[in-house]
Design a protein around this motif. Sequence first.
Motif, short mmCIF file in Angstrom:
data_model
loop_
_atom_site.label_atom_id
_atom_site.label_comp_id
_atom_site.label_asym_id
_atom_site.label_seq_id
_atom_site.Cartn_x
_atom_site.Cartn_y
_atom_site.Cartn_z
N LEU A 231 6.86 8.90 -2.41
CA LEU A 231 5.69 9.66 -2.84
C LEU A 231 4.71 9.83 -1.69
O LEU A 231 4.60 8.97 -0.82
CB LEU A 231 5.01 8.95 -4.01
N CYS A 234 -1.60 8.50 -1.52
CA CYS A 234 -2.82 8.80 -2.29
C CYS A 234 -3.40 7.50 -2.80
O CYS A 234 -2.73 6.46 -2.81
CB CYS A 234 -2.54 9.78 -3.44
N SER A 236 -4.40 6.58 -5.88
CA SER A 236 -3.88 6.08 -7.16
C SER A 236 -2.95 7.13 -7.77
O SER A 236 -3.05 8.32 -7.46
CB SER A 236 -5.03 5.76 -8.12
N ARG A 237 -2.08 6.65 -8.65
CA ARG A 237 -1.12 7.54 -9.32
C ARG A 237 -0.92 7.07 -10.75
O ARG A 237 -1.08 5.89 -11.07
CB ARG A 237 0.25 7.53 -8.61
N ASP A 238 -0.54 8.00 -11.59
CA ASP A 238 -0.17 7.71 -12.98
C ASP A 238 1.03 8.60 -13.30
O ASP A 238 0.88 9.80 -13.57
CB ASP A 238 -1.34 7.99 -13.92
N ILE A 239 2.24 8.02 -13.26
CA ILE A 239 3.48 8.80 -13.36
C ILE A 239 4.33 8.27 -14.50
O ILE A 239 4.56 7.06 -14.60
CB ILE A 239 4.29 8.71 -12.05
#
Length: 439
Positions: A231, A234, A236-239
């Motif tokens: 990825l 970044c 933060s992520r929410d996947i």
Amino acid sequence: MLLQVVCMAEGGIPLYSRPAGPGKQLPFSVISSLNGVHMFGGGQGVELLTTCSSAGKLAWRNFHNTMLQHQPNLLESRAFRVATPFEESPASWKPIHITMMLVTDDNQSSEAYLQRLLSSFFDAMVLLVGLEDLANIKNVERLKRDLRSSFQLLDSLLCPSELVADITGCADCLVFPQNDLLQECLRGFVSAAGNALGCLLVRNRIAAATERWWRLLAGEVVLLARFISTLSACTSRDIPVYLPRTSPNVPYRLLTFLLLPGVEVCLLCGPQPSLLHIENELLERFWRPAFDTLQLGPALSQRGFVLHTPLHPGVLGLLLVNPSLQQSVCSVQPHGPEPARKSVLSLESRRAALRSFYLFVTETYFTSILDAAKDPNPDTAHVRASTEVTECYTCTKRYRCYALAEGVRLLCVLFSTEVPTFSLSSASHAIMKSVAHLL
């Protein structure tokens, strides 16, 4: 080196074809011919697994025997467990008709290794698409579009990497000198986030993880870490992700938070908590005490661990694997950053030598090292100890390798040619005593 992976639905309908690099795409006519050979064998009741020539090797894998069924909710169940394909009534099974083909120019690659890679490619598809869509293909073109989300992960599995999880089947780990502090920070952070599953990644290696994270299947732990590494950077992520074996039909949220460049904390959870709540309320509160320790991460990732006693000066690299814990540590700079001088073996050559030696010894001499981890029965362990090889070595003009098995641990050491053959065994035993506590 891998060249290309091809995925086809029932009837030979191509879903995608991913080459390892530009200019290495097989012509469609060749792919069709190879698939035709495989389908012809299937029509005659024969499953074609591998074939080879002087130019390379080809492996097929049918996933039509993979069964789709209800899986327990790992986040709500107190007794964490993984349902096997035979715990449900046969009436609930739905066959999946997916065929995968892998082409490599290394005709020395073993069948077991190629089949493991094909399983990893299939699991990568399930991770991002889910098993339901692969089992019930209603619109091929729509499925092709959905599978594009997995291309980065598939390409990562095709290309060479510093990680060794693809050959060991165990997660790549990084051992900090203050590992207890990191575990304590992670434990408090995860508990405050609703008792989710969590891990700390440093340069794509696991530095700390909760007990429930390690209870996932080894392939899932490896695939999640590899997916995160593909990825773009970044904060933060929410996947949404599916767990290929534990929960292939119900997606979970994969949350990641950047603590420092190359250092991320990851959570696997349900609908709660919110990403904003964790960022604003929990992140700094629980990870501020470990900030100084985490700053050592990028530099420590080159070595992989820190020992209280120095290693033998002739060691160029080592690989320690503990299948019972699903963990491995690999380093081609075991003494730390080396001075700027011309070395007999580059870091890439050391890594290639260790990988090749590990594959050779595990498929030739230590074939049941994984079985030993799954079967702790002392009676069978005694039988294995009395009938199997526990040490072996090989010598070349450029390096020497030694493998040592103790219990369920396997240590592979890469030595320079300056180390005499007669001292390889004693040096390897001394190294095992020094590094055994890491895993």
